[in-house]
Structures are given as C-alpha cells and as structure tokens.
Design an enzyme around this catalytic site. Sequence first.
Site, PDB file in Angstrom:
ATOM      1  N   ARG A   1       0.922  -1.208   0.194  1.00 48.00           N
ATOM      2  CA  ARG A   1      -0.032  -0.030   0.203  1.00 48.00           C
ATOM      3  C   ARG A   1       0.874   1.342  -0.032  1.00 48.00           C
ATOM      4  NH1 ARG A   1      -3.933  -1.665   4.721  1.00 48.00           N
ATOM      5  NH2 ARG A   1      -2.430  -3.138   5.015  1.00 48.00           N
TER       6      ARG A   1
ATOM      7  N   SER B   1      30.979  48.325  -2.700  1.00 50.37           N
ATOM      8  CA  SER B   1      29.886  47.611  -3.181  1.00 50.37           C
ATOM      9  C   SER B   1      30.072  47.510  -4.905  1.00 50.37           C
ATOM     10  CB  SER B   1      28.564  48.457  -2.907  1.00 50.37           C
ATOM     11  OG  SER B   1      28.462  48.688  -1.553  1.00 50.37           O
TER      12      SER B   1
END
Length: 480
Positions: free
Chosen positions: A18, A411
Amino acid sequence: MPNQDLVAIVLAAGRGTRMKSALSKVLHPAAGRPLVHFPVRAALAAGASRVVVVVSPENHDSIAAYLSGAFGRERVRFAVQDPPRGTGDAARVGLTSARSPSRVAILCGDTPLVRAEDIQALVSALDHTPGAELSFMTCTLSEPGSYGRVLRDQAGEVRAIREAKDLESAEEARIQEVNAGVYAAHAPFLSQALEGLRADNAQGELYLTDVIAAAAARGGALGVAGSEEAMLGVNDRADLAEAERRLYQRIAVQHGRAGVTVRGAPRIDDTVTIASGAIIDDGVSLRGRTEVAEGAMVDVGCVVTDSKIGENAMLKPYSVVIGSVVGEWAEVGPFAHLRPETQLDEKARVGNFVEVKKTRLRRGAKASHLSYLGDGDIGENANIGAGTIFCNYDGFKKHRTVIGANAFIGSDSQLVAPVTVAPGAYVATGTTVTSDVPEDALAISRVKQENKPGYSKRLKARLQAVAREETEKLKVDGTK
Ligand code: UD1
Ligand code: MG
C-alpha cells in the site's frame, strides 16, 4: 540484571504494497530516520539484549545495512522469512534465530510510535502475574476497523483474538477492544504455540494472534491496556504523514522538557541535538546531523541541514543552512543561504540575500547584503559591500578568492578568482579585481566620471520630441 534474557523480535517481512513504493515500507523516513529504527530502539531501551528483525529476501540487504550501521552488528540480527506466510510464521522464523532466550517481546517494524515504556509494561505484567505465558497490548477504539478484536469471557479473562476478516458475529464486530500488535511471552511457551499454528482462517495465513487462545487455554493470556498512539501502524503514505506529525510533536515536547524554547510547530528530526537555552521558532526544519548550541536562536522558517550552530548564534527568519558551521554570536539572514563547507567564525555576519559556499568568514567579518561568496577565505573584520561577487568559476574549474584581515570591498565589486586582496587593502566601489591587491593599497578599476553641464535637459527634450512625433503618426494612421 532482570532483562538479561529478553530478546525482541521485530516483524518487517511484509510486502507493504500500500506504500506504492520500490523502497521497503519500513525504510521510509519519518522525522529523519527510517520507520524501523524506532521500534528497534524502543526494544533495546526496554532492556532487550538483542533484537531479531524478520525481513524478506527482497528487503534484507537494505534493512540490514541500515540497522547494523545504526545499532551495531552485535545487538541487531536478521532472520529471513520466505515466503511471507503470516505474522505467526514470521515470529517463528525470528524465534528460531533468537538462541533460546527465556522471554520474548514481539513488535512490528511499521509502528514507530511504540515506546520502551509500552514494552516494559507488557514484560512487567508477564513477570508479575503467576501463571502468565503471554501479555499483549490492547486499546479501545470507537472504530475498531481492521484490527483484531479481543474476545473476553464473562469473568473478563482474555479468551482469544479474532482477526477482522474472521469475525463470526455482529456481536464480535461490535467489540471495541483491539489488539495493538505488541506482545511479550515466555519463550518455551511461545515456541511450542507457534509450532502448533494452522492456517485455517480467512486469509490462509499463520496468525500470530492465535497463540493468544493457546495461552488463554492455560489461563495465562493478559491483555494490558496501552495508548492509542503507540499502536499507530503505517500502512500507506497518509499513515506515514500522521506518524511523522506525531513524532515531531513528541520530539518538540522532549526538547521543551530539556530546556529548549520551542515555539509553534518546528520539524526537528530525531537525529538533531539541541542544547538547553536555545530557541527554535515556528516553521523551522532542523535536519540530519544538525547541532544547535546553548543560547542559539533559530528564527521562523529556517531550514538547517547537517550543520553546527554555535552558542548564541542567530539565524534570522527564512535562512537556509546546509553542511555549514556557524560560530558563536554569528548572525545569518534573514533570507541568507549558506551552502556546504561554509564556516562563520565568532561574530561573523551574513545578511539578506547573501549566498555563501565553501567560504570562511573569520572573526567579525561581514557581508551584509546581496552577495555571492564562493570558494573564499575572508579575513578578520573584513567588510564585503553590497552586491559583491566572487567570480569563482571559469566554466571549467573553481578558483579561490582570499581577502585579508580588515580589507574593505566596496559595493558592486567583482573579484575574478584566483585572486588575493591583502590585509588592510581597499577595493573601490564598482571595481573588477583581476589581479592581486597589495597590503593597504587601493584598487580601483572603474571608468573616470565625466559631467556634461546642461546635457540632461537637452537630451530629455530630444527624446520627448521623438516620442511625440511617433504618437502623432499613429493617430494619423489610425484615422485613415
Ligand atoms: C496484525 C494482527 C492484528 C492487529 C494488528 C495491529 C495478526 C494476524 N493480526 O494485523 O490482530 O490488530 O496487527 O496492527 O497478527 N509480517 C511479516 N511476515 C508476514 C506477515 C506480516 O513479517 O508473513 C509483518 C509485517 O511486515 C508487519 C507485521 O508483520 O510489520 C504485521 O503484519 P500486518 O499484515 O500489517 O498485520 P495486520 O493485518 O495489521
Ligand atoms: Mg498492519
């Protein structure tokens, strides 16, 4: 040692059709471990000196490999049942390789919620009831469904177990007391009773449950009431989900009792360790060999796999951490991604939308926003600015980026690896670093800025005129 002679048999040779899966049913994971782990562990914790797991020829290798690894070859043995002729036959096969213990506990491989206490209660009932040959766990259910029913006589003594498919009357069908499938028995009796089993029933199988009638005939069958949860068996994947939900709940309660603050419903795998004083919030998943140290905070929605989270470290919401080490007082996230072999030393910080792979950020180093840092080593207190990318891959090989202590990466910089920025150096914003930067130097590679006075106004007017002309043209074409 009273439990010296207790051996447990775990039945796991059933087909488990199952589950609709190529993977053996009892190897499906729940809360981070294969199902069969839990009953084996419960049996050992209940005092069994050895566990014999009854397997099929098909699932023998995979189950044996897992359980031997988890519990050692000495304590867990395997017996192959071929073909599967029923639970009674499985128990017989198990008992044959159990080397004549004096007492036997029997449980199923697909009941992960059975606890050591449940098994001990059965063994203790067996030990303390004169004349008892066998005890088994029962449970009273409003919907007894496909479970075996416990038949008792007027004096309330157990007579037999009737399988659901063999019920003989409406009266029997109404019985709500069912067999949970956990047993303890004296071995000589069990061995004899199993040899006497016959397959004259609806399923043509040898029922283990028929030994209850044999014990009752001698006045020695005890039905011991247990918890409904302990008997929850997994037959399909809906049962699996339910069992896992309850395991997670149980694990959360255990951590709560041990001094961990558990908020809401985190999913903490059974394999995870958490020190007292840690905080685990709602929706968190802690998986694999994860360890969380004292005072650490794992905030809402984090997914942490095979990682070490150090003392007082903070994982802010929705961070994903795999195979990494997060040091004391380090901070991660929100929305950060630490991939394997990342190491954050004490007080290092990785902020939102930063992905880190196989990179060490040494003490106090930080990358607070929007970066990719792969195959790097970042020195103490270095600062990685927003939008920094370690270009670690040339399409063929990975290369390393090394940033020295106290360096500053402005950055929107790219570091084309292999490359080294020495301690104290400064990389100006927007720089593409293609060669090493010496100590305390400034690296700048961007094009020099030029300002053209009044140019913006002229440019805008020109663009506006073009746009207007095109709109007019469209109108004329449309009215034709
Ligand atoms: C069994 C009991 C039932 C009880 C229920 C509780 C019997 C006959 N019935 O029914 O009274 O209420 O458990 O959950 O025992 N297995 C083998 N070899 C076999 C058959 C089964 O190893 O030949 C193993 C399975 O893998 C499983 C366990 O035995 O782990 C139980 O078998 P299952 O078919 O699920 O029995 P149930 O019908 O649930
Ligand atoms: Mg079953």
